[in-house]
Design a protein around this motif. Structure first.
Motif, short mmCIF file in Angstrom:
data_model
loop_
_atom_site.label_atom_id
_atom_site.label_comp_id
_atom_site.label_asym_id
_atom_site.label_seq_id
_atom_site.Cartn_x
_atom_site.Cartn_y
_atom_site.Cartn_z
N ILE A 118 -5.99 66.56 67.21
CA ILE A 118 -6.22 65.45 66.29
C ILE A 118 -5.15 65.43 65.21
O ILE A 118 -4.58 64.38 64.89
CB ILE A 118 -7.63 65.55 65.66
CG1 ILE A 118 -8.70 65.25 66.72
CG2 ILE A 118 -7.77 64.58 64.49
CD1 ILE A 118 -10.12 65.50 66.26
N LEU A 119 -4.85 66.59 64.64
CA LEU A 119 -3.82 66.67 63.60
C LEU A 119 -2.46 66.24 64.14
O LEU A 119 -1.72 65.49 63.47
CB LEU A 119 -3.75 68.09 63.04
CG LEU A 119 -4.95 68.55 62.20
CD1 LEU A 119 -4.83 70.03 61.88
CD2 LEU A 119 -5.05 67.73 60.92
N ALA A 120 -2.13 66.69 65.35
CA ALA A 120 -0.84 66.33 65.94
C ALA A 120 -0.75 64.83 66.19
O ALA A 120 0.29 64.19 65.93
CB ALA A 120 -0.64 67.10 67.25
N GLY B 182 -2.42 55.25 56.60
CA GLY B 182 -3.39 56.01 57.37
C GLY B 182 -3.77 55.32 58.67
O GLY B 182 -3.49 54.14 58.88
N ILE B 183 -4.41 56.08 59.55
CA ILE B 183 -4.83 55.55 60.85
C ILE B 183 -6.35 55.41 60.86
O ILE B 183 -7.06 56.30 60.39
CB ILE B 183 -4.33 56.46 61.99
CG1 ILE B 183 -4.62 55.82 63.36
CG2 ILE B 183 -4.95 57.85 61.92
CD1 ILE B 183 -3.90 56.52 64.50
N PRO B 184 -6.89 54.29 61.36
CA PRO B 184 -8.35 54.09 61.35
C PRO B 184 -9.07 55.11 62.22
O PRO B 184 -8.58 55.50 63.29
CB PRO B 184 -8.52 52.67 61.91
CG PRO B 184 -7.19 52.01 61.73
CD PRO B 184 -6.17 53.11 61.87
N LEU B 185 -10.24 55.51 61.78
CA LEU B 185 -11.05 56.45 62.55
C LEU B 185 -11.34 55.90 63.94
O LEU B 185 -11.33 56.64 64.93
CB LEU B 185 -12.35 56.75 61.82
CG LEU B 185 -13.33 57.69 62.54
CD1 LEU B 185 -12.71 59.05 62.79
CD2 LEU B 185 -14.62 57.84 61.76
N LYS B 186 -11.59 54.59 64.04
CA LYS B 186 -11.92 54.03 65.34
C LYS B 186 -10.76 54.17 66.33
O LYS B 186 -10.99 54.34 67.53
CB LYS B 186 -12.33 52.56 65.21
CG LYS B 186 -11.29 51.63 64.63
CD LYS B 186 -11.86 50.23 64.46
CE LYS B 186 -10.83 49.29 63.84
NZ LYS B 186 -11.38 47.93 63.67
N ASP B 187 -9.51 54.15 65.82
CA ASP B 187 -8.36 54.34 66.70
C ASP B 187 -8.25 55.79 67.15
O ASP B 187 -7.87 56.07 68.30
CB ASP B 187 -7.07 53.93 65.98
CG ASP B 187 -6.99 52.42 65.76
OD1 ASP B 187 -7.85 51.70 66.29
OD2 ASP B 187 -6.06 51.98 65.05
N ILE B 188 -8.57 56.72 66.24
CA ILE B 188 -8.55 58.15 66.60
C ILE B 188 -9.58 58.41 67.69
O ILE B 188 -9.30 59.07 68.71
CB ILE B 188 -8.84 59.02 65.37
CG1 ILE B 188 -7.81 58.77 64.27
CG2 ILE B 188 -8.85 60.51 65.75
CD1 ILE B 188 -8.16 59.41 62.94
N VAL B 189 -10.79 57.87 67.48
CA VAL B 189 -11.87 58.07 68.46
C VAL B 189 -11.49 57.46 69.80
O VAL B 189 -11.66 58.08 70.86
CB VAL B 189 -13.18 57.46 67.93
CG1 VAL B 189 -14.25 57.48 69.02
CG2 VAL B 189 -13.67 58.23 66.71
N LYS C 261 -9.04 60.39 76.68
CA LYS C 261 -8.69 61.71 77.19
C LYS C 261 -9.92 62.51 77.59
O LYS C 261 -9.82 63.71 77.88
CB LYS C 261 -7.88 62.47 76.14
CG LYS C 261 -6.49 61.89 75.90
CD LYS C 261 -5.72 62.73 74.90
CE LYS C 261 -4.26 62.30 74.85
NZ LYS C 261 -3.54 62.60 76.10
N GLY C 262 -11.09 61.85 77.57
CA GLY C 262 -12.31 62.49 78.05
C GLY C 262 -13.13 63.20 77.00
O GLY C 262 -14.11 63.87 77.33
N GLN C 263 -12.77 63.04 75.71
CA GLN C 263 -13.53 63.69 74.65
C GLN C 263 -14.74 62.83 74.25
O GLN C 263 -14.69 61.60 74.31
CB GLN C 263 -12.65 63.92 73.42
CG GLN C 263 -11.54 64.94 73.63
CD GLN C 263 -12.05 66.37 73.69
OE1 GLN C 263 -13.23 66.63 73.43
NE2 GLN C 263 -11.17 67.29 74.04
N ASP C 264 -15.79 63.49 73.82
CA ASP C 264 -16.99 62.81 73.34
C ASP C 264 -16.72 62.21 71.96
O ASP C 264 -16.17 62.89 71.08
CB ASP C 264 -18.16 63.80 73.27
CG ASP C 264 -19.41 63.17 72.70
OD1 ASP C 264 -20.04 62.36 73.40
OD2 ASP C 264 -19.74 63.48 71.54
#
Length: 231
Positions: free
Chosen positions: A173-175, A185-192, A198-201
């Protein structure tokens, strides 16, 4: 047979979310916080800085007891009337760190809480957990479905949180944020969304982001927008 009314969920909030919000009695007493979150039944965490007690008398005046809670953003009164209700504050002392679950009310332009639960907290790390859960309440407005604190979860509110454990997901996530985040900043919804592909919950990713904020590895530039603290 009359249908039982469903109990309102409790939403974690800072005290300033309540005191700086807009109070209304329309459709039941509530506050809309500066971030647009509706607060009816809330969870706050802070230090008890004052306690007041007044006995009832023969004239019909009820016993009254109150505490003042300070979470660093503002203070709020927690008030009870009558012998039975006053038992909620029994044993609560000044200077303790406390968790309060209660309903928002207003009288003479003062917003206060009617408590259901007041518990002493012995682990200061609980403040970090509370902060993360408050982010969830605010970020519901960003379009990501996040769980409220349901009645079945109330017992969990008074348990000690486990230590945050960083690992591969946290480093990934940090990378990703270092590489992709613009200055705002980047929106949380984009991070999720990125890590879901990539298969993460999604819930696991959200929780890890909140953990990284609490650890100081991420900064929230604005509501729901994150960048790494080394940028």
């Amino acid at each position: 047979m009359a249908q039982m009314r469903e109990r309102m969920t409790a939403v974690r909030a800072s005290i300033s979310d309540i005191t700086n919000g807009s109070y209304s009695d329309d459709n039941g007493p509530h506050v809309v916080s500066p971030f647009g979150v509706e607060l009816r039944r809330v969870v706050v965490v802070g230090f008890v800085i004052d306690k007041f007690y007044r006995e009832g008398d023969d004239s019909g005046k009820k016993r009254f007891e109150s505490i003042t809670v300070d979470d660093g953003t503002d203070t709020i009164g927690v008030k009870v009337w009558g012998e039975e209700d006053a038992s909620v504050l029994e044993g609560v002392k000044e200077s303790i760190l406390a968790l309060v679950i209660g309903k928002v009310r207003q009288y003479n332009d003062e917003v206060y809480l009617i408590p259901e639960i007041v518990r002493e907290l012995t682990d200061p790390n609980f403040m970090s957990l509370h902060l993360m859960e408050r982010y969830k309440a605010v970020l519901n407005r960003s379009g990501i479905s996040l769980p409220d604190t349901t009645e079945q979860q109330q017992e969990l509110l008074t348990t000690t949180p486990s230590a945050t454990i960083t690992g591969k997901l946290a480093n990934d996530i940090l990378a990703y944020i270092r590489l992709e985040a613009p200055p705002e900043g980047i929106p949380l919804k984009d991070i999720v969304a990125y890590f879901e592909k990539k298969g993460q919950d999604s819930e696991k990713v959200q929780t890890k982001v909140f953990n990284l904020v609490a650890e100081g590895a991420l900064n929230e530039v604005s509501i729901g927008q994150f960048c790494t603290s080394d940028i």
